[in-house]
Design a protein around this motif. Structure first.
Motif, PDB file in Angstrom:
ATOM      1  N   GLU A   1     -30.528 -17.846 -40.731  1.00 33.12           N
ATOM      2  CA  GLU A   1     -31.874 -18.035 -40.224  1.00 33.12           C
ATOM      3  C   GLU A   1     -31.812 -18.204 -38.711  1.00 33.12           C
TER       4      GLU A   1
ATOM      5  N   PHE B   1     -34.485 -19.253 -36.175  1.00 37.49           N
ATOM      6  CA  PHE B   1     -35.843 -19.696 -35.864  1.00 37.49           C
ATOM      7  C   PHE B   1     -36.320 -19.129 -34.541  1.00 37.49           C
TER       8      PHE B   1
ATOM      9  N   GLU C   1     -30.485 -20.494 -32.675  1.00 38.93           N
ATOM     10  CA  GLU C   1     -29.694 -20.295 -33.881  1.00 38.93           C
ATOM     11  C   GLU C   1     -28.986 -18.956 -33.860  1.00 38.93           C
TER      12      GLU C   1
ATOM     13  N   ASP D   1     -25.738 -19.411 -32.207  1.00 37.49           N
ATOM     14  CA  ASP D   1     -24.854 -20.138 -33.114  1.00 37.49           C
ATOM     15  C   ASP D   1     -24.285 -19.184 -34.148  1.00 37.49           C
ATOM     16  N   SER D   2     -25.170 -18.420 -34.743  1.00 40.68           N
ATOM     17  CA  SER D   2     -24.738 -17.500 -35.776  1.00 40.68           C
ATOM     18  C   SER D   2     -23.769 -16.480 -35.210  1.00 40.68           C
TER      19      SER D   2
ATOM     20  N   ASN E   1     -21.776 -16.838 -32.774  1.00 34.32           N
ATOM     21  CA  ASN E   1     -20.476 -17.480 -32.602  1.00 34.32           C
ATOM     22  C   ASN E   1     -19.761 -17.661 -33.931  1.00 34.32           C
ATOM     23  N   ASP E   2     -20.478 -18.236 -34.875  1.00 37.86           N
ATOM     24  CA  ASP E   2     -19.848 -18.575 -36.149  1.00 37.86           C
ATOM     25  C   ASP E   2     -19.456 -17.340 -36.953  1.00 37.86           C
TER      26      ASP E   2
ATOM     27  N   ARG F   1     -12.608 -18.554 -29.474  1.00 41.20           N
ATOM     28  CA  ARG F   1     -13.110 -18.905 -30.811  1.00 41.20           C
ATOM     29  C   ARG F   1     -12.028 -18.506 -31.796  1.00 41.20           C
TER      30      ARG F   1
ATOM     31  N   ARG G   1     -31.995 -25.657 -45.041  1.00 38.98           N
ATOM     32  CA  ARG G   1     -31.971 -26.019 -43.626  1.00 38.98           C
ATOM     33  C   ARG G   1     -31.243 -27.331 -43.405  1.00 38.98           C
TER      34      ARG G   1
ATOM     35  N   TYR H   1     -27.539 -26.569 -43.831  1.00 40.67           N
ATOM     36  CA  TYR H   1     -26.974 -25.820 -42.705  1.00 40.67           C
ATOM     37  C   TYR H   1     -26.718 -26.742 -41.518  1.00 40.67           C
TER      38      TYR H   1
ATOM     39  N   ARG I   1     -23.061 -27.941 -39.996  1.00 43.49           N
ATOM     40  CA  ARG I   1     -22.720 -27.645 -38.618  1.00 43.49           C
ATOM     41  C   ARG I   1     -22.196 -28.896 -37.919  1.00 43.49           C
TER      42      ARG I   1
ATOM     43  N   LEU J   1     -19.591 -24.115 -41.664  1.00 42.84           N
ATOM     44  CA  LEU J   1     -20.636 -23.121 -41.661  1.00 42.84           C
ATOM     45  C   LEU J   1     -21.186 -23.046 -43.083  1.00 42.84           C
TER      46      LEU J   1
END
Lengths: 349, 349
Positions: A104, A106, A110, A113-114, A116-117, B54, B87, B90, B94, B99
């Motif tokens: 998600e 928003f 995010e 973040d996504s 990166n992850d 990373r 949510r 998640y 984090r 993740l």
DNA sequence: AAGTTTCAGTCAACCGGTTTCCCTGGACGG
DNA sequence: CCGTCCAGGGAAACCGGTTGACTGAAACTT
């Protein structure tokens, strides 16, 4: 007795089949350049099956630089529109041997973040991005990277990576329906500025309203939410100076949630649906049938959008970029109780 | 100029900081048994930062047998209830360095797919399961494996891995509200049999109805959908033989969708909300405020359920199992327009 | 002053695959 | 009868981290 408690590894399969790791790897990945006897291939497959072998995704990613996974970034999970898209994507990805993960996004933060992850940590091979908008931080990030990606629904002009639906057509369909019922003044509740499908829908609405020669075709913008739809509806229904009747007899909204909010606003204004105001929403989802009254909607090919996006992304990953894609399925009108002919101009009770 | 196009690896960081791979690994993982000078640690962190390092998740998973990822299995994505839970999960994941991935599990088949793709292929360290039900194929699969997991919302009796909310309390809250308004005959629309929170809610409803001395407290079951709620409502509102008035003056549903379906059914029966029938739903979500009339709901601590479940799962992964957990936040009544005092018994227009 | 701890880090094996290059044995040609 | 060729498969070098055994130096002991 319980199943084998320890994972079978490639080497276990190799041993069971009486061949080497290399051969098993080649066979199971169905490589074309393989020189393997059918008999050997069969033994490998049987051994893998018997041992319940599943490759370690990390090891594959490490050795082969491919994770066999994709990620879908959507702007809001509680918008069921995206759920349908996500299902299409998941299913098609599976058929192509990929796993589709959902994230998600928003409002941009995010997304990084996504990114990166999922991307930087090599969890996925590519990105399906449904949350693009002008100035979105991810766009900048992507331009610095080589990550395969496509934009779906919300497109990015000139990217050559857009997968979209015939959104313009949905406005035409909705408007034709209302026109056919006799409406000559129709308002449109658009989405936020800058979001592609919203802009396209609005332009198509205005264009087709002109072509039909409508008396009035005002537009108001709002978020894709109930509140956004409600506020926009109030704006469109405000009687002209000196008048008492709303300036339009029908509303066409950009999202289902907007339609719900608009319906609530209409009632608060003391108007009836569909007697005083007809409403047409976008995207047909189960809840539409259960509203009061049931909502007439334009059903968009959301599932197909998901599958088409995966097709395009996988093609990109495999170095066969597709360019922009438009899902061929046309929007379809789902007729329910929220639309009817307009009241007689002079016939107010 | 573009950023470094190639990923920085651990060895690159080590080189930049003038230390060995091992040291970098220990520093970045913040291991407690580390013997590293603050000065060295600083250099490592700076180098990692400068290079935008990373870690490669695959390599970590391979070497350390830990993926730093969890998966949340939910029964239906278009149920916004689960979105809120997701949510919370998640976010908390984090914070704990994990993740959280989302997987939809319509009805069991998908669960096994997810299990294969995520667990067997070592993409995740553990499972948050919100889709459990008796006979669910995953339960059998899990019993053969050592995968850390917790059940949330829908619990599995005796597992010692349940993370739940005070569902019984929600029935009490709803019933107290209706009782306070004067209702003495209240119907309950329960969820499908076998689903824990549904059962608990029903039992609590019946028990508290008894304690309050209600005249009638009938229960009907249905899916958590609009259709399920509509059908159950029709059943509960059918007048007794010879009668003309519905046997109850209020309905309390197990889900928001059920409430929407029930409201539609109530209207189709020619009854008004709340004048003839009051409605209370479960789970407060944005759409509740925009229904007609706005729906009074019992807000459950869904977000907290997500965070608590992650806490419990991570504890399990780290060998500190928590046993069953109940989220301490109490359900809260959100008062809106769908509830009012019952009509006078004889006062029908 | 020599022996013992403690400290701060390094070395190298290993995780489970993929991929490149090399080896082998039998068929085939001359 | 021997050399060639190639189909079929194997050996081993990675991929990028983690981890525990090990080492050199500094700090304590006695």
């Amino acid at each position: 007795m319980p199943e084998q408690p320890v994972r079978a590894r490639l080497v276990d399969v190799a041993h069971a089949a009486g061949v080497s790791k290399a051969t098993v790897s080649k066979v199971l990945n169905g490589r074309e350049d393989l020189m393997v006897r059918p008999e050997t291939r069969r033994r490998v497959h049987e051994a893998a099956e018997a041992l319940g072998y599943r490759p370690h995704s990390g090891a594959r990613a490490l050795a082969g630089a491919s994770t066999h996974a994709l990620a879908l970034l959507i702007p809001a999970l509680d918008n069921p529109t995206y759920v349908t898209i996500a299902r299409g994507a998941y299913q098609r990805a599976r058929e192509l041997g990929y796993l589709s993960l959902l994230a998600e996004d928003f409002d941009g933060q995010e997304a990084d973040d996504s990114f990166n992850d999922l991307v930087q940590e090599s969890r996925v091979d590519g990105l399906l991005i449904a949350s693009a908008r002008p100035g979105h931080p991810l766009l900048e990030t992507l331009s610095h990277s080589r990550v395969p990606h496509v934009f779906l629904n919300r497109s990015v002009e000139g990217s050559g990576r857009n997968v979209t639906m015939d959104v313009a057509r949905s406005s035409v369909t909705a408007l034709d329906h209302l026109y056919g019922l006799g409406h000559r003044s129709v308002g449109h509740i658009a989405g936020p500025a800058g979001i592609t499908p919203s802009e396209v829908r609005k332009e198509a609405f205005l264009h087709h309203a002109g072509a039909l020669g409508l008396d009035a075709a005002p537009v108001a913008s709002g978020d894709f939410t109930e509140d956004g739809g409600g506020a926009a509806a109030r704006e469109l229904l405000r009687p002209a100076a000196g008048g008492t009747r709303p300036p339009v007899t029908a509303l066409y909204t950009s999202s289902l949630a907007q339609a719900i909010g608009a319906m609530a606003a209409i009632r608060e204004l003391g108007l009836r649906i569909p007697e005083d105001i007809s409403v047409v929403g976008n995207d047909d989802l189960p809840v539409a049938a259960h509203l009061h009254p049931p909502l007439t909607t334009v059903a968009m090919p959301l599932y197909e959008l998901g599958t088409a996006a995966v097709d395009a992304l996988v093609a990109t990953i495999e170095n066969r970029p597709t360019g922009d894609v438009v899902v061929p399925t046309e929007p379809r009108l789902v007729l329910r109780g929220s639309t009817a002919g307009p009241a007689e101009p002079g016939g107010t009770p």
